[in-house]
Structure formats: structure tokens, C-alpha cells
Design a protein around this motif. Structure first.
Motif, PDB file in Angstrom:
ATOM      1  N   LYS A 168      64.421  38.448  70.743  1.00  0.00           N
ATOM      2  CA  LYS A 168      65.107  38.237  69.474  1.00  0.00           C
ATOM      3  C   LYS A 168      66.540  37.800  69.714  1.00  0.00           C
ATOM      4  CE  LYS A 168      65.725  38.643  64.955  1.00  0.00           C
ATOM      5  NZ  LYS A 168      65.060  37.760  63.969  1.00  0.00           N
ATOM      6  N   ALA A 169      67.199  38.434  70.683  1.00  0.00           N
ATOM      7  CA  ALA A 169      68.571  38.055  71.012  1.00  0.00           C
ATOM      8  C   ALA A 169      68.622  36.614  71.525  1.00  0.00           C
ATOM      9  CB  ALA A 169      69.145  39.016  72.050  1.00  0.00           C
ATOM     10  N   VAL A 170      67.682  36.244  72.384  1.00  0.00           N
ATOM     11  CA  VAL A 170      67.633  34.879  72.908  1.00  0.00           C
ATOM     12  C   VAL A 170      67.404  33.889  71.776  1.00  0.00           C
ATOM     13  CG1 VAL A 170      66.309  33.278  74.344  1.00  0.00           C
ATOM     14  CG2 VAL A 170      66.905  35.543  75.220  1.00  0.00           C
ATOM     15  N   HIS A 171      66.529  34.251  70.843  1.00  0.00           N
ATOM     16  CA  HIS A 171      66.251  33.368  69.703  1.00  0.00           C
ATOM     17  C   HIS A 171      67.501  33.156  68.849  1.00  0.00           C
ATOM     18  CE1 HIS A 171      64.217  31.603  66.251  1.00  0.00           C
ATOM     19  NE2 HIS A 171      64.771  32.519  65.486  1.00  0.00           N
ATOM     20  N   LEU A 172      68.261  34.228  68.637  1.00  0.00           N
ATOM     21  CA  LEU A 172      69.447  34.128  67.780  1.00  0.00           C
ATOM     22  C   LEU A 172      70.612  33.445  68.488  1.00  0.00           C
ATOM     23  CD1 LEU A 172      69.367  37.680  66.144  1.00  0.00           C
ATOM     24  CD2 LEU A 172      68.923  35.487  64.995  1.00  0.00           C
ATOM     25  N   ALA A 173      70.682  33.597  69.811  1.00  0.00           N
ATOM     26  CA  ALA A 173      71.794  33.006  70.568  1.00  0.00           C
ATOM     27  C   ALA A 173      71.254  32.383  71.850  1.00  0.00           C
ATOM     28  CB  ALA A 173      72.848  34.068  70.878  1.00  0.00           C
ATOM     29  N   PRO A 174      70.556  31.266  71.733  1.00  0.00           N
ATOM     30  CA  PRO A 174      69.883  30.678  72.903  1.00  0.00           C
ATOM     31  C   PRO A 174      70.836  30.218  73.996  1.00  0.00           C
ATOM     32  CG  PRO A 174      69.798  29.196  71.010  1.00  0.00           C
ATOM     33  CD  PRO A 174      70.298  30.506  70.501  1.00  0.00           C
ATOM     34  N   ASP A 175      72.098  30.029  73.678  1.00  0.00           N
ATOM     35  CA  ASP A 175      73.046  29.543  74.675  1.00  0.00           C
ATOM     36  C   ASP A 175      73.762  30.657  75.432  1.00  0.00           C
ATOM     37  OD1 ASP A 175      72.492  26.908  74.006  1.00  0.00           O
ATOM     38  OD2 ASP A 175      74.036  26.855  72.440  1.00  0.00           O
ATOM     39  N   VAL A 176      73.458  31.917  75.106  1.00  0.00           N
ATOM     40  CA  VAL A 176      74.108  33.039  75.795  1.00  0.00           C
ATOM     41  C   VAL A 176      73.270  33.410  77.016  1.00  0.00           C
ATOM     42  CG1 VAL A 176      74.891  35.433  75.607  1.00  0.00           C
ATOM     43  CG2 VAL A 176      75.168  33.870  73.669  1.00  0.00           C
ATOM     44  N   ALA A 177      73.827  33.132  78.183  1.00  0.00           N
ATOM     45  CA  ALA A 177      73.077  33.334  79.421  1.00  0.00           C
ATOM     46  C   ALA A 177      72.718  34.798  79.650  1.00  0.00           C
ATOM     47  CB  ALA A 177      73.887  32.810  80.614  1.00  0.00           C
ATOM     48  N   GLN A 178      73.592  35.702  79.248  1.00  0.00           N
ATOM     49  CA  GLN A 178      73.363  37.133  79.485  1.00  0.00           C
ATOM     50  C   GLN A 178      72.006  37.585  78.961  1.00  0.00           C
ATOM     51  OE1 GLN A 178      75.927  39.521  77.075  1.00  0.00           O
ATOM     52  NE2 GLN A 178      74.937  41.460  77.647  1.00  0.00           N
ATOM     53  N   TYR A 179      71.632  37.122  77.778  1.00  0.00           N
ATOM     54  CA  TYR A 179      70.375  37.571  77.181  1.00  0.00           C
ATOM     55  C   TYR A 179      69.180  37.037  77.969  1.00  0.00           C
ATOM     56  CZ  TYR A 179      73.680  38.279  73.341  1.00  0.00           C
ATOM     57  OH  TYR A 179      74.766  38.639  72.577  1.00  0.00           O
TER      58      TYR A 179
END
Length: 253
Positions: A168-179
Motif C-alpha cells: 500500500k505504501a509503495v502504491h501511494l508513493a512509488p518513487d520512495v525507495a525506502q518502501y
């Protein structure tokens, strides 16, 4: 309408703090406190600056004194609660942070700070409660879902729950490498290497050189090599060597 000189200095101190210019902020705060040693808001700001510097006993001292002069702001109370945890006063930390979960004055980032403080004193169940409150406020905040998944894992929830929240985090912020990196670690532990590679195959050089965890880098080097992605493997190898040379922060696991 002009402000009194003292108020102008307070605003300058707050602005410097918000811009992460801690040295300038503290200089102005000290100037204010020399002029008025009972300036409660400046004592609170002093404590928050000390917290940002990792000076936790000084944080507690400043914020406790501020609380004798003025009611602490929501941010000040969160800061004090977290500082109590850092100096080993876990019960005080828990009590103060739990009080803040239902505080309507808290922003979503502040609720996530509450959660981090509760987890730091080994209260991941309460940390989950703070994350749920943050998601109730704004379900589009990726960090809240990611953090909730981390605390859920700490509480023994099934991997499927943790994975769902990470995705869900990746879906909401696909450009954030941490997730993506966190999701990768979970998938590798489950033996799902192909899916793990899929989650990090588009990371760029800036993403890779920002990683500070040698365990994560080692895991990613293996995935990249296994998938024939040698360019990214080399970038990760170089970053891991940098960390080994320059006193790296603790690994994640």
C-alpha cells in the motif's frame, strides 16, 4: 502592524528551526532567554532543538522547565514524551505519548512520531494504535501504512498483513525507495526472489547511494546479480564499501 522586538526574535528562532538551521535557532533562543529567563515558548523551542541534536537529558530539562511557565504545545509534548524514552524513563514516555494519540491538535507526521516513540520503548501495539489514528486522519499518507506494517510485524502479525501494508505504501508513493527496499526484504525472507527483484528493478543511482543499511545493500546485491542487473549491483557494492569505510550506522537486522 509591527511586532515587538522580542516577538520578532522568537519568530526568527522558529523560522531557523523549521529550516533545520539548529545553530542559528539556538543562538537566537539563548539571546531571548538572556533577555527573559522565564520565556516559556523559548524554553520549549530550546528543548525541541536539543532533541533534534540528540541531547536528550537537556531536552527533558528544558521542556520540563517550559511546562512550568506555559502549557506545552502538542509538538512539545510529543518531543518530551520521546525524550523520556531516550533517557530510560519508559513509563513516563508511554503515559505522555499515549495521551497524545487522541489529541486533535496533532498532525499526521506528529502522530507518526508518537508511534515511533512508543515503539522505541517496546510498545509496538500502542504504536499501531497511533498509526491507525494517522490513517483515519488521512489514508493517503504512505508513511503511515509502511510504519503500521513494520509495527504489525513486531507484534507478530502474519507476513501477509505486513506485505499488504508495505505494498500500500509503495502504491501511494512509488518513487520512495525506502518502501520498495522494505518490501524487498520481506519477500526475500519468504523465498520470493523474482518478486523482490521486481520491486527494486527501477531504482536509480540516487536511490541506491542513499541507502545506509549494509544488510539491505547485501540483499539487493544478491538480487541484482541473480537477475543479471550488474550495473545496479556495482552501485550497491560501491555504496556498501563507502559505509564500511566511514563508520556506518547500525544495520537493520
Amino acid at each position: 502592524m509591527s511586532h515587538p522586538p522580542a516577538e520578532d526574535r522568537r519568530q526568527q528562532a522558529r523560522a531557523a528551526f523549521e529550516q533545520a538551521d539548529l545553530c542559528t535557532a539556538m543562538k537566537i533562543v539563548r539571546h531571548c532567554l538572556l533577555a527573559d529567563q522565564d520565556d516559556g515558548p523559548m524554553w520549549e523551542l530550546c528543548g525541541r532543538i536539543q532533541f533534534s541534536r540528540g541531547q536528550f537529558p537537556e531536552t527533558v530539562s528544558a521542556l520540563e522547565y517550559a511546562s512550568l511557565l506555559v502549557p506545552l504545545t502538542a509538538a512539545g509534548r510529543v518531543c518530551l514524551g520521546r525524550a523520556y524514552g531516550h533517557i530510560g524513563r519508559a513509563e513516563l514516555s508511554r503515559d505522555l505519548l499515549v495521551e497524545q494519540i487522541d489529541n486533535p491538535q496533532l498532525s499526521v507526521p506528529q502522530l507518526l512520531q508518537v508511534a515511533a516513540g512508543l515503539d522505541a520503548i517496546d510498545r509496538p501495539t500502542l504504536a499501531m494504535k497511533a498509526c491507525h489514528k494517522a490513517i483515519d486522519r488521512d489514508h493517503q499518507i504512505a508513511q503511515a501504512h509502511y510504519d503500521l506494517g513494520y509495527y504489525a510485524g513486531r507484534c507478530g502479525y502474519p507476513d501477509a498483513v505486513v506485505e499488504s501494508l508495505a505494498r500500500k505504501a509503495v502504491h501511494l508513493a512509488p518513487d520512495v525507495a525506502q518502501y520498495r527496499i522494505g518490501l524487498t526484504g520481506l519477500l526475500v525472507k519468504q523465498g520470493r526472489a523474482a518478486e523482490a527483484y521486481d520491486s527494486i528493478k527501477h531504482l536509480n543511482n540516487d536511490d541506491l547511494v542513499s541507502i545506509n543499511c549494509r544488510c539491505c545493500l547485501a540483499r539487493m546485491i544478491g538480487l541484482y546479480k541473480q537477475s543479471g542487473d550488474y550495473r545496479r549491483a556495482i552501485v550497491c557494492e560501491q555504496r556498501r564499501l563507502q559505509l564500511e569505510i566511514s563508520s556506518p550506522p547500525p544495520d537493520c537486522d
